[in-house]
Design an enzyme around this catalytic site. Structure first.
Site, PDB file in Angstrom:
ATOM      1  N   VAL A  61       0.819  -1.216   0.000  1.00  0.00           N
ATOM      2  CA  VAL A  61       0.000   0.000   0.000  1.00  0.00           C
ATOM      3  C   VAL A  61       0.851   1.263   0.000  1.00  0.00           C
ATOM      4  O   VAL A  61       0.380   2.332  -0.411  1.00  0.00           O
ATOM      5  CB  VAL A  61      -0.987   0.019   1.188  1.00  0.00           C
ATOM      6  CG1 VAL A  61      -1.974  -1.133   1.081  1.00  0.00           C
ATOM      7  CG2 VAL A  61      -0.250   0.003   2.532  1.00  0.00           C
ATOM      8  N   ASN A  87      -6.048  -0.973   7.274  1.00  0.00           N
ATOM      9  CA  ASN A  87      -5.510  -1.632   8.465  1.00  0.00           C
ATOM     10  C   ASN A  87      -4.014  -1.919   8.356  1.00  0.00           C
ATOM     11  O   ASN A  87      -3.338  -2.085   9.374  1.00  0.00           O
ATOM     12  CB  ASN A  87      -6.266  -2.941   8.707  1.00  0.00           C
ATOM     13  CG  ASN A  87      -5.611  -3.787   9.769  1.00  0.00           C
ATOM     14  OD1 ASN A  87      -5.706  -3.509  10.965  1.00  0.00           O
ATOM     15  ND2 ASN A  87      -4.908  -4.838   9.348  1.00  0.00           N
ATOM     16  N   SER A 139      -4.338   4.639  16.402  1.00  0.00           N
ATOM     17  CA  SER A 139      -3.843   3.983  17.613  1.00  0.00           C
ATOM     18  C   SER A 139      -3.853   4.985  18.757  1.00  0.00           C
ATOM     19  O   SER A 139      -3.709   6.202  18.528  1.00  0.00           O
ATOM     20  CB  SER A 139      -2.418   3.465  17.415  1.00  0.00           C
ATOM     21  OG  SER A 139      -1.832   3.066  18.645  1.00  0.00           O
ATOM     22  N   TYR A 152       5.952   5.273  14.942  1.00  0.00           N
ATOM     23  CA  TYR A 152       4.592   4.734  14.949  1.00  0.00           C
ATOM     24  C   TYR A 152       3.595   5.788  15.427  1.00  0.00           C
ATOM     25  O   TYR A 152       2.533   5.978  14.822  1.00  0.00           O
ATOM     26  CB  TYR A 152       4.552   3.506  15.857  1.00  0.00           C
ATOM     27  CG  TYR A 152       3.250   2.742  15.823  1.00  0.00           C
ATOM     28  CD1 TYR A 152       2.919   1.922  14.746  1.00  0.00           C
ATOM     29  CD2 TYR A 152       2.343   2.823  16.879  1.00  0.00           C
ATOM     30  CE1 TYR A 152       1.735   1.216  14.711  1.00  0.00           C
ATOM     31  CE2 TYR A 152       1.149   2.118  16.863  1.00  0.00           C
ATOM     32  CZ  TYR A 152       0.853   1.315  15.778  1.00  0.00           C
ATOM     33  OH  TYR A 152      -0.337   0.614  15.761  1.00  0.00           O
ATOM     34  N   ALA A 154       3.903   9.035  15.350  1.00  0.00           N
ATOM     35  CA  ALA A 154       3.780  10.075  14.330  1.00  0.00           C
ATOM     36  C   ALA A 154       2.904   9.608  13.168  1.00  0.00           C
ATOM     37  O   ALA A 154       2.067  10.369  12.656  1.00  0.00           O
ATOM     38  CB  ALA A 154       5.162  10.469  13.812  1.00  0.00           C
ATOM     39  N   SER A 155       3.089   8.353  12.767  1.00  0.00           N
ATOM     40  CA  SER A 155       2.298   7.834  11.649  1.00  0.00           C
ATOM     41  C   SER A 155       0.816   7.778  12.005  1.00  0.00           C
ATOM     42  O   SER A 155      -0.043   8.139  11.193  1.00  0.00           O
ATOM     43  CB  SER A 155       2.797   6.446  11.231  1.00  0.00           C
ATOM     44  OG  SER A 155       2.455   5.445  12.180  1.00  0.00           O
ATOM     45  N   LYS A 156       0.512   7.348  13.217  1.00  0.00           N
ATOM     46  CA  LYS A 156      -0.892   7.208  13.614  1.00  0.00           C
ATOM     47  C   LYS A 156      -1.535   8.558  13.920  1.00  0.00           C
ATOM     48  O   LYS A 156      -2.743   8.741  13.699  1.00  0.00           O
ATOM     49  CB  LYS A 156      -1.004   6.259  14.801  1.00  0.00           C
ATOM     50  CG  LYS A 156      -0.604   4.816  14.455  1.00  0.00           C
ATOM     51  CD  LYS A 156      -1.446   4.221  13.338  1.00  0.00           C
ATOM     52  CE  LYS A 156      -1.167   2.748  13.123  1.00  0.00           C
ATOM     53  NZ  LYS A 156      -2.018   2.146  12.072  1.00  0.00           N
TER      54      LYS A 156
END
Length: 242
Positions: A61, A87, A139, A152, A154-156
């Site tokens: 993705v 997801n 999250s 993680y 930062a991404s969420k």
């Protein structure tokens, strides 16, 4: 053309994604699972034995061409896409001062850029027919931060902002976009923790346990079904972030 509504679940071969795929299949959706790698014959046999039959499309993705191809293949076979569940996600945990640029970018690319890529192509289809639902997996780490998870978190956090912006744009043509922010869930990621660490973490959760993947799937199904919810981030964490 599909007689059932068509749902694509990225990262759907295991954990939360698989639980959502099964839940939607039980709700009579035609479910398409995206995975980065081909599921094993043992996996697919178990799904069949349990009464589940999924289409499986391989692709990354985070790669724009792969993302477009995934949606194009679904349109070619079924004529439409009604639901997208973003997801797919990875972790590469390490203290920020020890984290490499490569590990930071890899997590951002899969978790955030991947969600953007898939949303962009699915939203175009949904807007044309003025109908559709997108559910993104954020999250609690993206809401409150977490030691060792700068990439993680930062991404969420980015997924949360993307969800709200996409919800405003989607609403112009009847498409709803929401997110779920799970806390600790019984998946392979959690199982890597030592039993001692798991028990210590449970003590910080008011409900004193981790979520079942099926409980996250319940929330996804609710957000897909309810026609008057958009732009929301539903926290499912047993009270962890009260």
């Amino acid at each position: 053309m599909a007689e059932k509504q068509v749902a694509l679940v990225t990262g759907g071969a295991k954990g939360i994604g698989l639980a959502i795929a099964k839940r939607l299949a039980n709700e009579n959706f035609q479910v398409v699972i995206n995975a980065h790698h081909e599921p094993s014959a043992e996996q697919t046999k178990k799904w069949q034995d349990d009464g589940f039959s999924f289409d499986i499309l391989l692709g990354d993705v985070a790669n724009d061409e792969d993302a477009k191809s995934l949606v194009d293949q679904i349109i070619e076979k079924y004529g439409t896409i009604d639901v997208l569940v973003n997801n797919a996600g990875i972790t590469k945990d390490k203290l920020l001062t020890r984290m490499s640029n490569a590990d930071f970018k890899a997590v951002i690319n899969t978790n955030l850029v991947g969600t953007f890529n898939m949303t962009k192509y699915a939203l175009k289809i949904m807007q044309k027919k003025r109908q559709g639902a997108i559910v993104n997996l954020a999250s609690v780490s993206g809401l409150h931060g977490n030691i060792g998870q700068a990439n993680y978190s930062a991404s969420k956090a980015g997924v949360v902002g993307l969800t709200k912006a996409a919800a405003r744009e989607g609403a112009l043509r009847g498409v709803r976009v929401n997110a779920i922010a799970p806390g600790m869930v019984n998946t392979a990621m959690v199982e890597k923790m030592s039993p001692k660490r798991q028990e210590a973490v449970k003590k910080t959760i008011p409900l004193k346990r981790f979520a079942k993947p099926e409980e996250i799937a319940d929330t996804a199904a609710f957000l897909i079904e309810n026609q008057y919810i958009t732009g929301q981030v539903i926290t499912v964490d047993g009270g962890l972030t009260i």
